[in-house]
Design an enzyme around this catalytic site. Sequence first.
Site, PDB file in Angstrom:
ATOM      1  CB  CYS A 178      18.311 -55.390  -1.095  1.00  0.00           C
ATOM      2  SG  CYS A 178      18.053 -56.279  -2.853  1.00  0.00           S
ATOM      3  CB  THR A 179      20.788 -59.129   1.143  1.00  0.00           C
ATOM      4  OG1 THR A 179      20.351 -58.506   2.187  1.00  0.00           O
ATOM      5  CG2 THR A 179      21.813 -60.144   1.341  1.00  0.00           C
TER       6      THR A 179
END
Length: 309
Positions: free
Chosen positions: A183-184
């Site tokens: 994810c980020t």
Amino acid sequence: MTPSAPSQPVRVAALYRFARLDAFEALRAPLAAFCCGRGIKGTLLLAHEGINGTVAGSEEAIAELIDHIEAIDGLAGLEVKFSSATDMPFHRMKVRLKREIVTMGVEDIDPATSAGTYVAPADWNALISEPGTIVIDTRNTYEVSIGTFKGAVDPATASFREFPAWVEAHRAELEGRKVAMFCTGGIRCEKATAYVKSLGFEDVFHLKGGILKYLEEVPAEQSLWQGECFVFDERVSVSHGLAEGDAELCRACRHPLTASELTSPRYAAGVSCPHCFDARTDEDRQRYAERQRQVELAQARGKRPHIGS
């Protein structure tokens, strides 16, 4: 936005830590005062399961904030990703109390004690290149639209709440395979691994520090990342080396737009884009056009426009 002085670029810190915080409500006011007193802006979320947020300020102020948070019982070892911005990417400082620091909506998931195996950015390419490894992007589909890892599966979720249902629907595809998630900044995939492990899967991995740490540490010529990484501030996206990207935000629907989408006949600044054009009425577009006109007038007068960010 108000430009930063050239000698003092804005320091951006994306941070989180899963930890049991029994008295998290009492942290809200002191944290807000600490940040506001040092000109720090952004958002911090507090919940029983820990802290999460992205903030920006001077290098000195951000360093002081990290030290301050890590001195709080249970929050030592904060996961932090630093980057820079030419302008302050936030309008104000917010400290919010939440049920979860990243909302999945599943009870009894404890990433602090049951998350998957961390994989350092330097080792990530080898893992996701292994035959049989399934690589899952745990972000929302609008984020995935401007960049992801080569060969990654996009669950096409509109929110992280939809991720558990996607896993249940594709459970058979995960059986007997290494599951690598990203994810980020690391927080969503860390919680996702705890959920997947709770279903009985054992070979579950996640990218330590998320995409941001990977882009910071892995040279572009060795990278398996394709495109740009969406970020939740006025930079919109970053690329290798955490340089500000080229993506822009549709101010009508908040969807990130690639360079090619900005040339679409359905794109009009502040009014519409290919993602929202069909969902808007002519009346909507007229209203957005008037709002955009006001924004441009404010900019021409040297004022900082504010449209809800």
